[in-house]
Scaffold this active site. Structure first.
Site, PDB file in Angstrom:
ATOM      1  N   LYS A  78       0.818  -1.221   0.000  1.00  0.00           N
ATOM      2  CA  LYS A  78       0.000   0.000   0.000  1.00  0.00           C
ATOM      3  C   LYS A  78       0.850   1.269   0.000  1.00  0.00           C
ATOM      4  O   LYS A  78       0.544   2.239   0.679  1.00  0.00           O
ATOM      5  CB  LYS A  78      -0.989   0.007   1.175  1.00  0.00           C
ATOM      6  CG  LYS A  78      -1.803  -1.266   1.319  1.00  0.00           C
ATOM      7  CD  LYS A  78      -2.324  -1.797  -0.006  1.00  0.00           C
ATOM      8  CE  LYS A  78      -3.286  -0.853  -0.718  1.00  0.00           C
ATOM      9  NZ  LYS A  78      -3.639  -1.344  -2.081  1.00  0.00           N
ATOM     10  N   GLY A  80       1.909   2.546  -3.167  1.00  0.00           N
ATOM     11  CA  GLY A  80       1.904   3.027  -4.540  1.00  0.00           C
ATOM     12  C   GLY A  80       2.421   1.994  -5.521  1.00  0.00           C
ATOM     13  O   GLY A  80       2.891   2.342  -6.609  1.00  0.00           O
ATOM     14  N   HIS A 144       6.972  -7.900  -2.579  1.00  0.00           N
ATOM     15  CA  HIS A 144       6.914  -7.189  -1.301  1.00  0.00           C
ATOM     16  C   HIS A 144       7.944  -7.756  -0.321  1.00  0.00           C
ATOM     17  O   HIS A 144       7.979  -7.345   0.837  1.00  0.00           O
ATOM     18  CB  HIS A 144       5.529  -7.335  -0.655  1.00  0.00           C
ATOM     19  CG  HIS A 144       4.429  -6.549  -1.314  1.00  0.00           C
ATOM     20  ND1 HIS A 144       4.573  -5.236  -1.719  1.00  0.00           N
ATOM     21  CD2 HIS A 144       3.145  -6.896  -1.605  1.00  0.00           C
ATOM     22  CE1 HIS A 144       3.425  -4.820  -2.242  1.00  0.00           C
ATOM     23  NE2 HIS A 144       2.557  -5.790  -2.189  1.00  0.00           N
ATOM     24  N   ARG A 298      -7.964   3.329  -4.488  1.00  0.00           N
ATOM     25  CA  ARG A 298      -8.863   3.946  -3.516  1.00  0.00           C
ATOM     26  C   ARG A 298      -8.797   5.468  -3.597  1.00  0.00           C
ATOM     27  O   ARG A 298      -9.715   6.105  -4.050  1.00  0.00           O
ATOM     28  CB  ARG A 298      -8.542   3.459  -2.086  1.00  0.00           C
ATOM     29  CG  ARG A 298      -9.648   3.817  -1.073  1.00  0.00           C
ATOM     30  CD  ARG A 298      -9.303   3.279   0.308  1.00  0.00           C
ATOM     31  NE  ARG A 298      -8.206   3.996   0.925  1.00  0.00           N
ATOM     32  CZ  ARG A 298      -8.335   5.123   1.628  1.00  0.00           C
ATOM     33  NH1 ARG A 298      -9.529   5.663   1.795  1.00  0.00           N
ATOM     34  NH2 ARG A 298      -7.286   5.716   2.160  1.00  0.00           N
TER      35      ARG A 298
END
Length: 332
Positions: A78, A80, A144, A298
């Protein structure tokens, strides 16, 4: 017979799906916490993973062979990721797919499809190991994974890493919203206070957040030609400058002719939040693991934490950040 919530469980919630013997034997030896979406998080090499992620991580470590020309996008969740994937893909392929091309792949494919995650896409299925050796160079992947968990070939080759992070307050709020959007209705939502307590303890997807960031920050200072350290806030505040820096780092600098022709602005327009979030593929599509593309779009703004966190929460997060990162010269 219509599909119901109980009869159709997305893959990202299938915790025991096709686990390797190695993973099955490892799990009982690891620290365990309640997950944000899936039932459990397992701490491996100091960081927290869902069961499926752990399976993908182990498979990736065992089988992925980096090439010297590879490019790896690494992010804290989260921060980008979707946006950076779109930027990097557009830069690397701009001569084949001009950003104004009506048939540009980003107009019909989600960025996560075009730039797959190693441990979440390519190596998640224990039943088959992908053959990536014949992919055209430069190969572009994402992950990640914390630095300590990267496959050895990534650190032992001249494979380049682009690392992106974000103010932990915004990263936390985005993660809270994102994970709640993935929970089945019957599960209910995680409360802000419950999620906040876990995040501060480091119990979050690929967390602790601060240790994840610090590893890559320190490695980027030691090896600036291998690791480019980026911040979401800089992408937002000076996009043209950061995009050109990224282009140079990944080996395809923007020429004067391209700059005069407006290529930088066209890439930024193509990859903008407004453009990507309003494409049909991102409004209606889903990843193969079941997450709706829409969940990855979002707000994409700086400072949304102001709308959610109390003064005490802000002070606590800022205090942790200063304690963990400030002494190393890293501040948000």
């Amino acid at each position: 017979m219509p599909e119901t919530e109980s009869s159709v469980v997305p893959k990202y919630l299938e915790e025991n799906r096709e686990l390797s013997q190695e993973c099955k034997e490892l799990i009982p030896t690891l620290p365990l916490e309640k997950g944000w979406v899936a039932s459990h998080l397992h701490q491996y090499q100091g960081f927290w993973h869902t069961t499926r992620q752990l399976q993908g991580l182990l498979s990736c470590q065992n089988h992925f062979q980096a090439h010297h020309t590879d490019l790896l996008i690494v992010t804290t969740p989260k921060s980008g990721t979707t946006w950076l994937k779109a930027w990097t893909y557009s830069l690397l392929h701009r001569h084949k797919h001009h950003p104004t091309n009506q048939n540009h792949p980003l107009l019909t494919h989600n960025p996560h499809f075009l730039v797959p995650f190693l441990e979440l896409d390519l190596y998640i299925d224990n039943s088959s190991v992908p053959d990536l050796s014949s992919l055209p160079s430069p190969r572009l992947f994402s992950t990640h994974l914390p630095f300590v968990s990267l496959p050895k070939s990534v650190t032992q080759t001249s494979c380049k890493i682009v690392y992106l992070c974000r103010d932990p307050k915004d990263a936390f709020i985005s993660l809270w919203h994102f994970t709640n959007s993935l929970r089945l209705q019957s599960m209910g939502a995680n409360s802000l206070h419950e999620a906040f307590h876990k995040f501060c303890r480091g119990v979050s997807l690929y967390g602790p957040f601060w240790e994840h960031v610090l590893e890559y920050w320190q490695k980027s200072l030691e090896h600036p030609s291998k690791i480019m350290f980026m911040r979401f806030e800089e992408m937002k505040l000076k996009p043209e400058f950061v995009l050109k820096e990224l282009a140079t780092f990944v080996g395809c600098p923007v020429s004067r002719e391209e700059e005069e022709a407006g290529v930088v602005q066209e890439i930024l327009k193509l990859c903008s939040f407004d453009n990507l979030s309003n494409l049909q593929v991102n409004k209606n599509g889903k990843l193969s693991s079941g997450e709706a593309h829409q969940a990855f779009f979002r707000r994409g703004e700086i400072g949304d934490w102001k709308n959610h966190l109390t003064v005490e929460m802000i002070q606590q997060l800022d205090g942790i950040t200063e304690e963990k990162l400030g002494q190393h010269g890293l501040r948000f």
